[in-house]
Design a protein around this motif. Structure first.
Motif, PDB file in Angstrom:
ATOM      1  N   ASP A  90       0.809  -1.214   0.000  1.00  0.00           N
ATOM      2  CA  ASP A  90       0.000   0.000   0.000  1.00  0.00           C
ATOM      3  C   ASP A  90       0.845   1.268   0.000  1.00  0.00           C
ATOM      4  O   ASP A  90       0.314   2.360  -0.216  1.00  0.00           O
ATOM      5  N   LEU A  91       2.141   1.146   0.224  1.00  0.00           N
ATOM      6  CA  LEU A  91       3.023   2.304   0.171  1.00  0.00           C
ATOM      7  C   LEU A  91       3.532   2.586  -1.240  1.00  0.00           C
ATOM      8  O   LEU A  91       4.151   3.626  -1.472  1.00  0.00           O
ATOM      9  N   LEU A  92       3.282   1.688  -2.175  1.00  0.00           N
ATOM     10  CA  LEU A  92       3.810   1.828  -3.524  1.00  0.00           C
ATOM     11  C   LEU A  92       2.926   2.732  -4.373  1.00  0.00           C
ATOM     12  O   LEU A  92       1.710   2.795  -4.176  1.00  0.00           O
ATOM     13  N   PRO A  93       3.515   3.429  -5.362  1.00  0.00           N
ATOM     14  CA  PRO A  93       2.714   4.291  -6.234  1.00  0.00           C
ATOM     15  C   PRO A  93       1.635   3.528  -6.999  1.00  0.00           C
ATOM     16  O   PRO A  93       0.583   4.090  -7.311  1.00  0.00           O
ATOM     17  N   ASP A  94       1.898   2.260  -7.304  1.00  0.00           N
ATOM     18  CA  ASP A  94       0.930   1.436  -8.027  1.00  0.00           C
ATOM     19  C   ASP A  94       0.184   0.498  -7.070  1.00  0.00           C
ATOM     20  O   ASP A  94      -0.115  -0.653  -7.408  1.00  0.00           O
ATOM     21  N   ALA A  95      -0.144   1.002  -5.888  1.00  0.00           N
ATOM     22  CA  ALA A  95      -0.803   0.183  -4.864  1.00  0.00           C
ATOM     23  C   ALA A  95      -2.105  -0.417  -5.365  1.00  0.00           C
ATOM     24  O   ALA A  95      -2.445  -1.554  -5.010  1.00  0.00           O
ATOM     25  N   ASP A  96      -2.847   0.309  -6.189  1.00  0.00           N
ATOM     26  CA  ASP A  96      -4.115  -0.211  -6.704  1.00  0.00           C
ATOM     27  C   ASP A  96      -3.915  -1.516  -7.467  1.00  0.00           C
ATOM     28  O   ASP A  96      -4.730  -2.444  -7.361  1.00  0.00           O
ATOM     29  N   HIS A  97      -2.834  -1.581  -8.230  1.00  0.00           N
ATOM     30  CA  HIS A  97      -2.546  -2.802  -8.995  1.00  0.00           C
ATOM     31  C   HIS A  97      -2.325  -3.981  -8.059  1.00  0.00           C
ATOM     32  O   HIS A  97      -2.848  -5.078  -8.297  1.00  0.00           O
ATOM     33  N   TRP A  98      -1.572  -3.771  -6.972  1.00  0.00           N
ATOM     34  CA  TRP A  98      -1.252  -4.871  -6.070  1.00  0.00           C
ATOM     35  C   TRP A  98      -2.455  -5.272  -5.235  1.00  0.00           C
ATOM     36  O   TRP A  98      -2.627  -6.446  -4.914  1.00  0.00           O
ATOM     37  N   ARG A  99      -3.319  -4.309  -4.918  1.00  0.00           N
ATOM     38  CA  ARG A  99      -4.573  -4.671  -4.244  1.00  0.00           C
ATOM     39  C   ARG A  99      -5.410  -5.572  -5.137  1.00  0.00           C
ATOM     40  O   ARG A  99      -5.984  -6.562  -4.685  1.00  0.00           O
ATOM     41  N   ARG A 100      -5.482  -5.210  -6.410  1.00  0.00           N
ATOM     42  CA  ARG A 100      -6.264  -6.017  -7.347  1.00  0.00           C
ATOM     43  C   ARG A 100      -5.647  -7.394  -7.518  1.00  0.00           C
ATOM     44  O   ARG A 100      -6.362  -8.415  -7.543  1.00  0.00           O
ATOM     45  N   LEU A 101      -4.318  -7.461  -7.611  1.00  0.00           N
ATOM     46  CA  LEU A 101      -3.651  -8.750  -7.781  1.00  0.00           C
ATOM     47  C   LEU A 101      -3.886  -9.658  -6.579  1.00  0.00           C
ATOM     48  O   LEU A 101      -4.186 -10.852  -6.744  1.00  0.00           O
ATOM     49  N   THR A 102      -3.761  -9.124  -5.373  1.00  0.00           N
ATOM     50  CA  THR A 102      -3.968  -9.964  -4.194  1.00  0.00           C
ATOM     51  C   THR A 102      -5.416 -10.443  -4.114  1.00  0.00           C
ATOM     52  O   THR A 102      -5.667 -11.597  -3.754  1.00  0.00           O
ATOM     53  N   ARG A 103      -6.355  -9.575  -4.463  1.00  0.00           N
ATOM     54  CA  ARG A 103      -7.763  -9.982  -4.464  1.00  0.00           C
ATOM     55  C   ARG A 103      -7.998 -11.109  -5.466  1.00  0.00           C
ATOM     56  O   ARG A 103      -8.659 -12.111  -5.165  1.00  0.00           O
ATOM     57  N   GLU A 104      -7.416 -10.977  -6.661  1.00  0.00           N
ATOM     58  CA  GLU A 104      -7.584 -12.008  -7.687  1.00  0.00           C
ATOM     59  C   GLU A 104      -6.902 -13.308  -7.266  1.00  0.00           C
ATOM     60  O   GLU A 104      -7.422 -14.403  -7.535  1.00  0.00           O
ATOM     61  N   ALA A 105      -5.751 -13.212  -6.620  1.00  0.00           N
ATOM     62  CA  ALA A 105      -5.043 -14.423  -6.182  1.00  0.00           C
ATOM     63  C   ALA A 105      -5.871 -15.186  -5.150  1.00  0.00           C
ATOM     64  O   ALA A 105      -5.932 -16.420  -5.188  1.00  0.00           O
ATOM     65  N   VAL A 106      -6.499 -14.467  -4.232  1.00  0.00           N
ATOM     66  CA  VAL A 106      -7.351 -15.126  -3.240  1.00  0.00           C
ATOM     67  C   VAL A 106      -8.527 -15.811  -3.929  1.00  0.00           C
ATOM     68  O   VAL A 106      -8.897 -16.944  -3.592  1.00  0.00           O
ATOM     69  N   GLU A 107      -9.104 -15.148  -4.909  1.00  0.00           N
ATOM     70  CA  GLU A 107     -10.227 -15.738  -5.638  1.00  0.00           C
ATOM     71  C   GLU A 107      -9.790 -17.004  -6.378  1.00  0.00           C
ATOM     72  O   GLU A 107     -10.507 -18.010  -6.400  1.00  0.00           O
ATOM     73  N   VAL A 108      -8.612 -16.967  -6.995  1.00  0.00           N
ATOM     74  CA  VAL A 108      -8.080 -18.149  -7.680  1.00  0.00           C
ATOM     75  C   VAL A 108      -7.837 -19.266  -6.676  1.00  0.00           C
ATOM     76  O   VAL A 108      -8.131 -20.441  -6.945  1.00  0.00           O
ATOM     77  N   CYS A 109      -7.287 -18.920  -5.496  1.00  0.00           N
ATOM     78  CA  CYS A 109      -7.027 -19.929  -4.461  1.00  0.00           C
ATOM     79  C   CYS A 109      -8.313 -20.618  -4.038  1.00  0.00           C
ATOM     80  O   CYS A 109      -8.364 -21.845  -3.910  1.00  0.00           O
ATOM     81  N   GLU A 110      -9.359 -19.844  -3.846  1.00  0.00           N
ATOM     82  CA  GLU A 110     -10.633 -20.417  -3.413  1.00  0.00           C
ATOM     83  C   GLU A 110     -11.287 -21.243  -4.513  1.00  0.00           C
ATOM     84  O   GLU A 110     -11.978 -22.225  -4.235  1.00  0.00           O
ATOM     85  N   ARG A 111     -11.038 -20.871  -5.767  1.00  0.00           N
ATOM     86  CA  ARG A 111     -11.689 -21.544  -6.887  1.00  0.00           C
ATOM     87  C   ARG A 111     -10.871 -22.729  -7.418  1.00  0.00           C
ATOM     88  O   ARG A 111     -11.421 -23.773  -7.761  1.00  0.00           O
ATOM     89  N   GLU A 112      -9.544 -22.569  -7.503  1.00  0.00           N
ATOM     90  CA  GLU A 112      -8.701 -23.562  -8.176  1.00  0.00           C
ATOM     91  C   GLU A 112      -7.636 -24.183  -7.281  1.00  0.00           C
ATOM     92  O   GLU A 112      -7.002 -25.163  -7.661  1.00  0.00           O
ATOM     93  N   GLY A 113      -7.404 -23.599  -6.122  1.00  0.00           N
ATOM     94  CA  GLY A 113      -6.388 -24.145  -5.234  1.00  0.00           C
ATOM     95  C   GLY A 113      -5.180 -23.238  -5.116  1.00  0.00           C
ATOM     96  O   GLY A 113      -5.003 -22.272  -5.865  1.00  0.00           O
ATOM     97  N   VAL A 114      -4.309 -23.578  -4.159  1.00  0.00           N
ATOM     98  CA  VAL A 114      -3.199 -22.701  -3.834  1.00  0.00           C
ATOM     99  C   VAL A 114      -2.120 -22.688  -4.920  1.00  0.00           C
ATOM    100  O   VAL A 114      -1.460 -21.660  -5.130  1.00  0.00           O
ATOM    101  N   GLY A 115      -1.939 -23.796  -5.643  1.00  0.00           N
ATOM    102  CA  GLY A 115      -0.907 -23.838  -6.686  1.00  0.00           C
ATOM    103  C   GLY A 115      -1.124 -22.776  -7.753  1.00  0.00           C
ATOM    104  O   GLY A 115      -0.224 -21.955  -8.011  1.00  0.00           O
ATOM    105  N   PRO A 116      -2.295 -22.756  -8.419  1.00  0.00           N
ATOM    106  CA  PRO A 116      -2.557 -21.713  -9.413  1.00  0.00           C
ATOM    107  C   PRO A 116      -2.491 -20.303  -8.832  1.00  0.00           C
ATOM    108  O   PRO A 116      -2.024 -19.369  -9.485  1.00  0.00           O
ATOM    109  N   ALA A 117      -2.937 -20.142  -7.588  1.00  0.00           N
ATOM    110  CA  ALA A 117      -2.897 -18.815  -6.966  1.00  0.00           C
ATOM    111  C   ALA A 117      -1.459 -18.345  -6.781  1.00  0.00           C
ATOM    112  O   ALA A 117      -1.128 -17.184  -7.063  1.00  0.00           O
TER     113      ALA A 117
END
Length: 269
Positions: free
Chosen positions: A126-153
């Protein structure tokens, strides 16, 4: 090496103690456990009483109830209770990745418990200039983990962060490494689903930490990558210079003797 269990509110923590001398507490990142720091701890045990542990929610540190979103403050309180149980005064702390965020919170809220903190590659996105990108990436990774498992995430995260998932246990590896990798697969899922979003949104308390004994550090082989950028952002927030330690994001595991010497120099500078 001695090991034991410590009861804390909502969990039981597995811990290991090696050596003698000033206390050095090691706080690792999500998915890791005490075994990952064991090679470095063996080296450091000639100078320190080294405490390593599995963070709450890991295989060997079970939660008392069902898993839920994790709070950095709760993990920092776990670290404090380990130090209190050891009967130690102010301790040296080496904390890496999400463990570094825990270390920063421990130092900010309980400054008398920490002699010096080396915060290695804290993922304060959240301290990075592109914090929005990393928030979106972490949200998508959690969604992938819940849907496909930890490996794909973890593959999704690794493509952009450079932090990869642990390899599959190989029969040619030592038994302790195979055991550790087996636990890490389970630990990584817990970390991805319940830690990734709240931890990556954490912003260190600059007012509490600017005068505190903290050394932001990054791995020489992660220079100009995401974790290096995040470390520089934390250093800038705190008005410090970031220092370089050997290796990459797990230099303490790949080159434990070299890393231990460099870490000792930073703890005692």
């Amino acid at each position: 090496m001695d090991s034991g269990m410590l009861d804390v509110p909502g969990a039981r923590l597995y811990y290991e103690v090696r050596g003698s001398g000033p206390v050095l507490l090691v706080i690792l990142g999500g998915g890791a456990d005490a075994a990952m720091a064991a090679p470095m701890a063996e080296v450091m045990a000639g100078r320190y009483t080294v405490i390593t542990y599995d963070r709450r929610g890991a295989v060997r540190s079970p939660l008392a109830g069902p898993p839920a979103e994790q709070r950095i403050e709760e993990h920092a309180d776990d670290a404090l209770r380990l130090l209190e149980a050891a009967g130690a005064g102010p301790a040296h702390v080496f904390a890496t990745h999400s463990g570094a965020l825990i270390g920063l919170d421990l130092l900010a809220r309980h400054p008398s418990s920490v002699r010096r903190l080396v915060a290695h590659e804290p993922p304060a996105f959240d301290l990075l200039p592109d914090a929005d990108h990393w928030r979106r990436l972490t949200r998508e990774a959690v969604e992938v983990c819940e849907r496909e498992g930890v490996g794909p995430a973890m593959r999704k995260l690794g493509e952009e962060t450079g932090v990869t998932a642990p390899p599959e246990p190989d029969p040619g590896l030592p038994q302790w490494v195979r055991d550790m990798l087996g636990r890490m697969t389970v630990n990584m899922e817990m970390s991805c689903r319940y830690e990734l979003r709240p931890f990556s949104a954490y912003v260190p308390d600059a007012a509490a930490l600017r005068a505190a004994p903290v050394v932001p550090a990054y791995g020489a082989e992660t220079r100009s990558r995401l974790m290096h950028r995040a470390t520089l952002a934390v250093a800038g927030l705190l008005g410090r210079e970031a220092v370089e330690l050997p290796g990459d994001y797990v230099g303490y595991l790949r080159s434990p003797a070299q890393f231990a010497e460099a870490l000792h120099a930073r703890l005692t500078a």
